[in-house]
Design a protein around this motif. Structure first.
Motif, PDB file in Angstrom:
ATOM      1  N   UNK A 136       0.847  -1.189   0.000  1.00 47.72           N
ATOM      2  CA  UNK A 136       0.000   0.000   0.000  1.00 47.72           C
ATOM      3  C   UNK A 136       0.881   1.236   0.000  1.00 47.72           C
ATOM      4  N   UNK A 137       0.289   2.342  -0.414  1.00 44.47           N
ATOM      5  CA  UNK A 137       0.973   3.622  -0.307  1.00 44.47           C
ATOM      6  C   UNK A 137       0.179   4.484   0.658  1.00 44.47           C
ATOM      7  N   UNK A 138       0.879   5.368   1.303  1.00 42.30           N
ATOM      8  CA  UNK A 138       0.233   6.246   2.266  1.00 42.30           C
ATOM      9  C   UNK A 138      -0.072   7.576   1.577  1.00 42.30           C
ATOM     10  N   UNK A 139      -1.301   8.018   1.688  1.00 44.49           N
ATOM     11  CA  UNK A 139      -1.735   9.305   1.148  1.00 44.49           C
ATOM     12  C   UNK A 139      -2.281  10.095   2.330  1.00 44.49           C
ATOM     13  N   UNK A 140      -1.475  11.028   2.817  1.00 46.25           N
ATOM     14  CA  UNK A 140      -1.881  11.745   4.020  1.00 46.25           C
ATOM     15  C   UNK A 140      -1.928  10.782   5.186  1.00 46.25           C
ATOM     16  N   UNK A 141      -3.090  10.673   5.803  1.00 45.04           N
ATOM     17  CA  UNK A 141      -3.252   9.762   6.938  1.00 45.04           C
ATOM     18  C   UNK A 141      -3.911   8.442   6.547  1.00 45.04           C
ATOM     19  N   UNK A 142      -4.195   8.256   5.267  1.00 42.39           N
ATOM     20  CA  UNK A 142      -4.870   7.034   4.845  1.00 42.39           C
ATOM     21  C   UNK A 142      -3.996   6.222   3.899  1.00 42.39           C
ATOM     22  N   UNK A 143      -4.400   5.001   3.644  1.00 44.70           N
ATOM     23  CA  UNK A 143      -3.677   4.092   2.755  1.00 44.70           C
ATOM     24  C   UNK A 143      -4.466   3.885   1.478  1.00 44.70           C
ATOM     25  N   UNK A 144      -3.748   3.635   0.394  1.00 41.62           N
ATOM     26  CA  UNK A 144      -4.344   3.227  -0.871  1.00 41.62           C
ATOM     27  C   UNK A 144      -3.625   1.964  -1.313  1.00 41.62           C
ATOM     28  N   UNK A 145      -4.416   0.989  -1.738  1.00 41.73           N
ATOM     29  CA  UNK A 145      -3.882  -0.315  -2.126  1.00 41.73           C
ATOM     30  C   UNK A 145      -4.125  -0.513  -3.620  1.00 41.73           C
ATOM     31  N   UNK A 146      -3.088  -0.881  -4.373  1.00 45.16           N
ATOM     32  CA  UNK A 146      -3.302  -1.152  -5.804  1.00 45.16           C
ATOM     33  C   UNK A 146      -4.288  -2.312  -5.975  1.00 45.16           C
ATOM     34  N   UNK A 147      -5.269  -2.115  -6.834  1.00 45.62           N
ATOM     35  CA  UNK A 147      -6.297  -3.143  -7.041  1.00 45.62           C
ATOM     36  C   UNK A 147      -5.672  -4.473  -7.451  1.00 45.62           C
ATOM     37  N   UNK A 148      -4.658  -4.426  -8.316  1.00 44.16           N
ATOM     38  CA  UNK A 148      -4.005  -5.654  -8.773  1.00 44.16           C
ATOM     39  C   UNK A 148      -3.370  -6.406  -7.601  1.00 44.16           C
ATOM     40  N   UNK A 149      -2.850  -5.676  -6.622  1.00 43.55           N
ATOM     41  CA  UNK A 149      -2.229  -6.312  -5.458  1.00 43.55           C
ATOM     42  C   UNK A 149      -3.263  -7.095  -4.651  1.00 43.55           C
ATOM     43  N   UNK A 150      -4.478  -6.574  -4.585  1.00 46.84           N
ATOM     44  CA  UNK A 150      -5.553  -7.284  -3.868  1.00 46.84           C
ATOM     45  C   UNK A 150      -5.859  -8.594  -4.584  1.00 46.84           C
ATOM     46  N   UNK A 151      -5.990  -8.520  -5.918  1.00 48.53           N
ATOM     47  CA  UNK A 151      -6.298  -9.730  -6.693  1.00 48.53           C
ATOM     48  C   UNK A 151      -5.168 -10.761  -6.587  1.00 48.53           C
TER      49      UNK A 151
END
Length: 70
Positions: free
Chosen positions: A42-57
């Motif tokens: 995941x990458x951190x954007x401010x105080x939240x995380x974003x996860x690449x959709x492909x990584x979830x799959x």
């Protein structure tokens, strides 16, 4: 992600923790644990995380427990 599947960042779809939890049918806390343990990138954007959709799959594909037929 696998080295051969690298895509330009403008083509990567990022999901919020809540969206990942919905896709995986788990709680947001479970997603946070996976991110903090390094199992889900995941990458951190401010105080939240974003996860690449492909990584979830990929995580789900690698974690799949199949039933072996005899």
């Amino acid at each position: 992600m696998a080295a051969g599947s690298e895509r330009p960042l403008n083509e990567v779809k990022f999901l919020t923790v809540a969206e990942v939890a919905s896709v995986m049918r788990v709680s947001k806390m479970t997603v946070y644990r996976l991110v903090h343990s390094g199992h889900l990138p995941a990458i951190r954007v401010g105080r939240s995380f974003r996860v690449p959709e492909q990584a979830v799959h990929e995580y789900l594909r690698e974690s799949f427990v199949g039933v072996e037929s005899a």
